[in-house]
Design a protein around this motif. Structure first.
Motif, PDB file in Angstrom:
ATOM      1  N   PRO A  60      -8.697 -16.830  61.622  1.00  0.00           N
ATOM      2  CA  PRO A  60      -8.822 -18.434  61.194  1.00  0.00           C
ATOM      3  C   PRO A  60      -8.066 -17.491  59.464  1.00  0.00           C
ATOM      4  O   PRO A  60      -8.432 -16.818  58.623  1.00  0.00           O
ATOM      5  N   LYS A  61      -6.729 -18.193  59.217  1.00  0.00           N
ATOM      6  CA  LYS A  61      -6.167 -18.270  58.129  1.00  0.00           C
ATOM      7  C   LYS A  61      -5.588 -16.931  58.528  1.00  0.00           C
ATOM      8  O   LYS A  61      -5.575 -15.698  56.708  1.00  0.00           O
ATOM      9  N   GLN A  62      -5.405 -16.130  59.017  1.00  0.00           N
ATOM     10  CA  GLN A  62      -4.122 -15.044  58.986  1.00  0.00           C
ATOM     11  C   GLN A  62      -3.378 -14.790  60.169  1.00  0.00           C
ATOM     12  O   GLN A  62      -3.098 -15.553  60.512  1.00  0.00           O
ATOM     13  N   SER A  63      -2.732 -13.721  59.810  1.00  0.00           N
ATOM     14  CA  SER A  63      -1.619 -14.165  60.737  1.00  0.00           C
ATOM     15  C   SER A  63      -1.731 -12.778  62.186  1.00  0.00           C
ATOM     16  O   SER A  63      -2.984 -12.394  62.195  1.00  0.00           O
ATOM     17  N   LEU A  64      -1.435 -13.910  63.105  1.00  0.00           N
ATOM     18  CA  LEU A  64      -1.038 -12.980  64.782  1.00  0.00           C
ATOM     19  C   LEU A  64      -0.613 -11.486  63.891  1.00  0.00           C
ATOM     20  O   LEU A  64       0.018 -10.973  63.453  1.00  0.00           O
ATOM     21  N   MET A  65      -1.724 -11.003  65.395  1.00  0.00           N
ATOM     22  CA  MET A  65      -2.461  -9.886  65.881  1.00  0.00           C
ATOM     23  C   MET A  65      -1.608  -9.490  66.516  1.00  0.00           C
ATOM     24  O   MET A  65      -2.802  -9.801  67.808  1.00  0.00           O
ATOM     25  N   LEU A  66      -0.590  -8.431  67.138  1.00  0.00           N
ATOM     26  CA  LEU A  66      -0.620  -8.204  68.487  1.00  0.00           C
ATOM     27  C   LEU A  66      -2.277  -6.994  68.483  1.00  0.00           C
ATOM     28  O   LEU A  66      -2.298  -6.043  68.215  1.00  0.00           O
ATOM     29  N   MET A  67      -1.913  -7.792  69.542  1.00  0.00           N
ATOM     30  CA  MET A  67      -3.343  -6.735  70.626  1.00  0.00           C
ATOM     31  C   MET A  67      -2.684  -5.462  71.408  1.00  0.00           C
ATOM     32  O   MET A  67      -3.215  -4.012  71.843  1.00  0.00           O
ATOM     33  N   ALA A  68      -1.868  -6.107  72.631  1.00  0.00           N
ATOM     34  CA  ALA A  68      -1.321  -5.606  73.405  1.00  0.00           C
ATOM     35  C   ALA A  68      -0.277  -5.700  74.206  1.00  0.00           C
ATOM     36  O   ALA A  68      -0.060  -6.589  74.083  1.00  0.00           O
ATOM     37  N   THR A  69       0.216  -4.744  74.717  1.00  0.00           N
ATOM     38  CA  THR A  69       1.916  -5.182  75.181  1.00  0.00           C
ATOM     39  C   THR A  69       1.160  -5.022  77.037  1.00  0.00           C
ATOM     40  O   THR A  69       0.954  -3.813  77.575  1.00  0.00           O
TER      41      THR A  69
END
Lengths: 110, 116
Positions: B40-49
């Protein structure tokens, strides 16, 4: 330095105002650029691609400045419905390396 | 219409259980898909490709044994949150793009996971 940087805002603007966001990127080999819009608790949706020659879609204008390594998004005649977070997305090294900005929050107020 | 379908849209599970999330590209083949998490209220964070036919590439700090990714076909990638805990509660989103330059990312509609 982050690969893609955006001012998180929030930008609070009155209805009808013109507002512009910038997004800087560090990789000079970056190839493709996009602006996305994300509404609260929803997935990002493509707003527009950013072309080298600049492009316009209604009230929205996107531009790319490769020399200074930034892209911009201009919104004219802001509507309440424009309130959202605007993400810039940069593709580097082909379509497999994708980097997001943290997003800029826009709040259009009546 | 949607070009990337994600399922389920929301799930509530008990602590210790595993949850599988599916991401499908509907009308194109995607060699590569991406998995993100957003608090919540944070940006998208890439976890994995997710790479079709090979192991996924995980971002620093993301436990590969905790978040199992399988990309068994050119149109389907799955993310399994194993032994979920309340701190795993988040909004998980997948994305994919057509395998060509200048193709934008298309996002799934996200999965809201709540672990009780």
């Amino acid at each position: 330095r982050k690969e893609v940087e955006q001012d998180p805002g929030p930008f609070n603007v009155p209805e009808g105002a013109t507002v512009a966001f910038n997004c800087t990127y560090s990789n000079s080999a970056s190839q493709s650029f996009f602006w996305y819009r994300q509404d609260c608790r929803k997935e990002p949706k493509l707003l527009m691609s950013v072309y080298s020659s600049g492009n316009e879609d209604g009230r929205f204008t996107a531009q790319l400045n490769r020399a200074s390594q930034y892209i911009s998004l201009l919104i004219r005649d802001s509507k309440l419905s424009d309130s959202a977070t605007y993400l810039c997305v940069v593709f580097s090294g082909g379509y497999q390396k994708v980097t997001f900005g943290t997003g800029t929050k826009l709040q259009v107020i009546p | 219409g949607a070009v990337v379908s994600q399922h389920p849209s929301w799930v509530i599970c008990k602590s210790g259980t595993s949850v599988k999330i599916e991401c499908r590209s509907l009308d194109f083949q995607a060699t590569t898909m991406f998995w993100y998490r957003q608090f919540p209220k944070q940006s998208l964070m890439l976890m994995a490709t997710s790479n079709e036919g090979s192991k996924a590439t995980y971002e620093q700090g993301v436990e590969k044994d905790k978040f199992l990714i399988n990309h068994a076909s050119l149109t389907l990638s799955t993310l399994t949150v194993t032994s979920a805990h309340p701190e795993d509660s988040s909004f998980y989103i997948c994305s994919a793009s057509r395998d060509s330059a200048n193709s934008p990312l298309h996002f799934g509609n996200g999965t809201r996971l709540t672990v009780t």
